[in-house]
Design an enzyme around this catalytic site. Structure first.
Site, PDB file in Angstrom:
ATOM      1  N   TRP A  16      12.303  67.749  79.215  1.00  0.00           N
ATOM      2  CA  TRP A  16      12.087  69.350  79.402  1.00  0.00           C
ATOM      3  C   TRP A  16      13.327  69.635  80.355  1.00  0.00           C
ATOM      4  CZ3 TRP A  16       6.165  70.176  80.729  1.00  0.00           C
ATOM      5  CH2 TRP A  16       5.391  70.210  79.557  1.00  0.00           C
ATOM      6  N   HIS A 104      21.259  60.219  83.637  1.00  0.00           N
ATOM      7  CA  HIS A 104      21.461  61.218  82.544  1.00  0.00           C
ATOM      8  C   HIS A 104      22.737  61.922  82.788  1.00  0.00           C
ATOM      9  CE1 HIS A 104      20.920  65.062  80.207  1.00  0.00           C
ATOM     10  NE2 HIS A 104      20.034  64.279  79.631  1.00  0.00           N
ATOM     11  N   SER A 225      21.252  67.312  70.832  1.00  0.00           N
ATOM     12  CA  SER A 225      21.336  68.073  69.553  1.00  0.00           C
ATOM     13  C   SER A 225      20.391  67.486  68.568  1.00  0.00           C
ATOM     14  CB  SER A 225      22.874  68.504  69.090  1.00  0.00           C
ATOM     15  OG  SER A 225      23.338  69.578  70.238  1.00  0.00           O
TER      16      SER A 225
HETATM   17  P1  13P Z   1      19.589  68.415  73.860  1.00  0.00           P
HETATM   18  O1  13P Z   1      18.705  67.948  72.671  1.00  0.00           O
HETATM   19  O2  13P Z   1      19.112  69.720  74.336  1.00  0.00           O
HETATM   20  O3  13P Z   1      21.027  68.284  73.131  1.00  0.00           O
HETATM   21  O4  13P Z   1      19.688  67.627  75.100  1.00  0.00           O
HETATM   22  C1  13P Z   1      19.817  66.255  74.987  1.00  0.00           C
HETATM   23  C2  13P Z   1      19.293  65.554  76.144  1.00  0.00           C
HETATM   24  O5  13P Z   1      20.052  65.849  77.400  1.00  0.00           O
HETATM   25  C3  13P Z   1      18.192  64.787  76.165  1.00  0.00           C
HETATM   26  O6  13P Z   1      18.202  64.065  77.493  1.00  0.00           O
END
Ligand code: 13P
Length: 272
Positions: A16, A104, A225
């Site tokens: 999230w 991350h 994505s």
């Molecule tokens: P998105 O799915 O918004 O590209 O983000 C990926 C992400 O960083 C999940 O940890």
């Protein structure tokens, strides 16, 4: 070569990030569970929700009795101490949080977290009995310069300390997430082939540097994505064991569709 028989349990995580109010959490959990409930009794897969730390208690309470697990988005390097702003892995355990995302790209690039710090967080998390999703990924400039594997290899080196500091079997509690930085929040996902190539590289690296057994068991998930339209193709790759989803996970209907489409290609013939 690694065994081609896939026995790894697929895992799907909703990151999230810094989104949603605490009061929005129970409805999300209820909806997701309604959408996945039947699948859970038929198939073997795991689902994690990683809300902001302030929401963990509420999400944990909503998840009681459900097979979905809660994950934190980071954790401190020690059980307790003078670390203003950090969250102890022991407290996460106390809040029934069993997982934590570490390294991350937003932590690495916005908050300048380096591999040595991420390794310390990983050690503390595993010592506390938490499971960890450890993220790696290259920026666009590195990919364009043909340095993707070099960057991934240097980030994976934080597992070298895992080898010395704790048993390789602890890696069974680790999921590696490949999240190319250029694909995060941009709408431009890695192609399934690009993802597979890096996932295979990660598995081979773990095989050589940790152990072939651990490398076969460790799940490597893709993030960047991911949407309902591409999750099936990405999950069809043999070294892709799950998905780490950001923006598209904020809607439980979309997240459930991502999971279902992913499972359809991962477990062909399954009643989905
Ligand atoms: P998105 O799915 O918004 O590209 O983000 C990926 C992400 O960083 C999940 O940890």
């Amino acid at each position: 070569m690694m065994s081609s028989v896939v026995t790894r349990v697929p895992v799907f995580a909703a990151n999230w990030k810094m989104n949603k109010l605490v009061r929005e959490a129970p409805e999300y959990v209820e909806r997701l569970n309604a959408l996945l409930g039947e699948l859970y009794s038929a198939l073997s897969f795991e689902v994690l929700i990683a809300p902001p730390a302030t929401h963990i208690q509420s999400v944990s309470a909503s998840l009681q009795g459900l097979p979905i697990k809660v994950a934190a988005q980071n954790c401190g390097t020690a059980r307790a101490g003078a670390f203003t702003g950090e969250i102890s892995p022991a407290v996460l355990k106390e809040l029934a949080c069993q997982w934590v995302i570490l390294g991350h790209s937003e932590r690495r690039h916005i908050f300048n977290e380096e591999d040595s710090l991420i390794a310390s967080r990983l050690r503390a998390a595993l010592e506390e009995g938490l499971n960890a999703v450890v993220c790696v990924g290259e920026v666009l400039q590195d990919r364009k310069a043909g340095k993707t594997f070099k960057v991934i290899e240097s980030q994976l080196a934080l597992f070298n300390s895992a080898k010395g500091a704790f048993q390789p079997s602890l890696l069974r509690r680790v999921v590696v997430a490949y999240e190319p930085v250029w694909a995060i929040g941009t709408g431009e996902n890695a192609t399934p082939q690009e993802a597979q190539e890096v996932h295979a590289f990660i598995r081979n690296w773990l095989s050589e540097k940790v152990s072939p057994e651990e490398a076969t068991a460790v799940r490597v998930v893709y993030g960047g994505s991911v949407k309902a339209e591409n999750s099936g193709q990405i999950m069809a790759q043999k070294d892709v064991d799950g998905l780490l989803v950001g923006g598209a996970s904020l809607d439980p209907n979309t997240f459930a569709a991502i999971i279902k489409n992913g499972l359809k290609t991962r477990l062909p013939g399954a009643p989905i």
